[in-house]
Write a protein that holds these residues in place. Structure first.
Motif, mmCIF file in Angstrom:
data_model
loop_
_atom_site.group_PDB
_atom_site.id
_atom_site.type_symbol
_atom_site.label_atom_id
_atom_site.label_comp_id
_atom_site.label_asym_id
_atom_site.label_seq_id
_atom_site.Cartn_x
_atom_site.Cartn_y
_atom_site.Cartn_z
ATOM 1 N N ARG A 91 0.807 -1.219 0.000
ATOM 2 C CA ARG A 91 0.000 0.000 0.000
ATOM 3 C C ARG A 91 0.840 1.270 0.000
ATOM 4 N N ALA A 92 1.597 1.520 1.040
ATOM 5 C CA ALA A 92 2.360 2.773 1.101
ATOM 6 C C ALA A 92 3.520 2.642 2.068
ATOM 7 N N ALA A 94 4.739 5.337 3.582
ATOM 8 C CA ALA A 94 4.487 6.346 4.621
ATOM 9 C C ALA A 94 2.976 6.472 4.804
ATOM 10 N N PRO A 95 2.394 5.806 5.790
ATOM 11 C CA PRO A 95 0.939 5.824 5.967
ATOM 12 C C PRO A 95 0.440 7.179 6.454
ATOM 13 N N SER A 96 -0.786 7.484 6.098
ATOM 14 C CA SER A 96 -1.417 8.714 6.584
ATOM 15 C C SER A 96 -1.759 8.548 8.056
ATOM 16 N N GLN A 97 -2.130 9.645 8.690
ATOM 17 C CA GLN A 97 -2.461 9.606 10.113
ATOM 18 C C GLN A 97 -3.671 8.716 10.368
ATOM 19 N N VAL A 98 -4.633 8.733 9.447
ATOM 20 C CA VAL A 98 -5.824 7.885 9.588
ATOM 21 C C VAL A 98 -5.433 6.413 9.534
ATOM 22 N N ASP A 99 -4.543 6.075 8.582
ATOM 23 C CA ASP A 99 -4.109 4.684 8.459
ATOM 24 C C ASP A 99 -3.266 4.261 9.662
ATOM 25 N N GLU A 111 0.614 4.828 18.554
ATOM 26 C CA GLU A 111 0.886 5.549 17.312
ATOM 27 C C GLU A 111 2.383 5.787 17.133
ATOM 28 N N GLN A 115 4.681 4.571 13.960
ATOM 29 C CA GLN A 115 5.417 5.554 13.163
ATOM 30 C C GLN A 115 6.912 5.236 13.135
#
Length: 373
Positions: A91-92, A94-99, A111, A115
């Motif tokens: 998927r990514a 660097a995940p977004s804050q929601v992910d 969290e 991170q």
């Protein structure tokens, strides 16, 4: 059908001015003209350069790195976690804050811990300092060799000092052996860069680098077939001279000779601005855009060649911005690395967070308590 495609592809009006045909560029009367088949040698040349590069980096650059004490920094390894690993690969990076919050619920991690995991995982994918040093050393050596060869091939040519001579008698201009080997060397090098892009250090301007290499190869190929060889050699020489200082500054910076590296980079900046933002547009593009009109009527190849030169010039403007930022850091602060590089991220944790990680069932144990960056 293939014959029709071939006839259209080699239509004389695409490549040559009016009243000039391919038969006019056949060898004879002591003249030798460039031929399309000669470009096939670029691929073997590229493969040979890749082999030479491998041998250079292994037997010259790597021992030099050892002498100068260049070592890769110790990196903290990301804890094994199949769920996060699958997200990272599929998927990514660097995940977004929601992910991140969603992943926290699935893994029961905080969290901060998620991170840090992604920072460490990204760092594992980044090349080390020694690889950067070896790559910069190879490019510095090649650009030096190519520029010296270009000077030797051009210093006694009248079109180096009088740009109107570039188009004297065009396109009936005999090819010189020095021009052929200069083209072959440059085309092989840029083709080798394309072939090695997935293995080289990936920088922020990766897409721009791909566009640059493709545009350069297209320009060289077209200029060879259309006998734009004189202007082509001038463009190559103008590009190589500044690149020597850039790669040399990187090499010295990796070796921690920061003052010398910064001084060299400032000189590179001045030379880059002079060659890419002054000489290239106001001398070479002007020579290719204006002077041919005095010799022949414009044709498709004339417009195509100049448009490709403008594409390179736009890339020069983009890089000039990055270089200006780096030069500012050299003069007024401290330059830590290449502005274009994908640098390692600081993933240092507080002692409490490290203790929590070590006590977690998915922890990796005391062996990972090595110092970070």
């Amino acid at each position: 059908m293939l014959q029709t495609v071939s006839e259209w592809l080699w239509w004389e009006r695409l490549w040559l001015p009016a009243n000039v045909s391919w038969s006019d560029l056949e060898d004879g009367e002591g003249r030798v003209y460039a031929k399309t088949s000669q470009l096939h040698a670029a691929l073997p040349c590229a493969l040979c350069l890749l082999l030479v590069r491998y041998l250079f980096e292994r037997y010259l650059a790597t021992p030099l790195a050892n002498v100068w004490g260049i070592r890769d920094s110790v990196r903290l390894t990301a804890e094994p976690n199949p769920l996060l690993e699958n997200y990272f690969r599929c998927r990514a990076r660097a995940p977004s804050q929601v992910d991140v919050r969603s992943l926290c619920k699935k893994t029961s991690w905080s969290e901060r811990r998620v991170q840090v995991w992604f920072k460490r995982r990204r760092n594992q994918e980044r090349p080390g300092l020694r690889k950067r040093f070896c790559e910069a050393s190879w490019r510095c050596v090649f650009y030096t060799f190519a520029f010296v060869y270009g000077v030797l091939a051009l210093y006694d040519k009248p079109w180096l000092y009088n740009l109107r001579e570039v188009w004297a008698g065009f396109p009936r201009q005999s090819m010189l052996p020095s021009q052929y080997f200069y083209y072959l060397l440059e085309m092989g090098f840029y083709l080798s860069l394309l072939l090695s892009l997935t293995f080289d250090v990936k920088r922020k301007d990766f897409k721009e680098q791909v566009i640059h290499h493709i545009a350069t190869l297209t320009l060289l190929s077209f200029s060879w077939i259309s006998n734009y060889i004189r202007i082509g050699t001038l463009v190559m020489a103008a590009h190589d001279c500044a690149d020597i200082l850039l790669e040399g500054a990187k090499v010295l910076n990796y070796a921690k000779w920061h003052r010398t590296a910064n001084a060299m980079f400032v000189v590179f900046t001045v030379l880059f601005m002079l060659t890419r933002l002054v000489i290239f547009p106001f001398w070479l593009i002007h020579c290719s855009w204006v002077y041919p009109m005095e010799e022949f009527a414009p044709f498709f190849g004339y417009y195509f060649f100049n448009v490709m030169l403008l594409v390179l010039q736009m890339l020069h403007l983009y890089w000039a911005v990055l270089i200006s930022r780096m030069a500012y850091k050299c003069i007024f602060s401290k330059l830590e690395g290449d502005e274009r590089s994908d640098e390692e991220e600081d993933d240092s944790d507080s002692p409490r967070e490290r203790d929590n990680k070590l006590s977690h069932k998915n922890g990796t144990g005391a062996r990972d308590r090595a110092n970070g960056h």
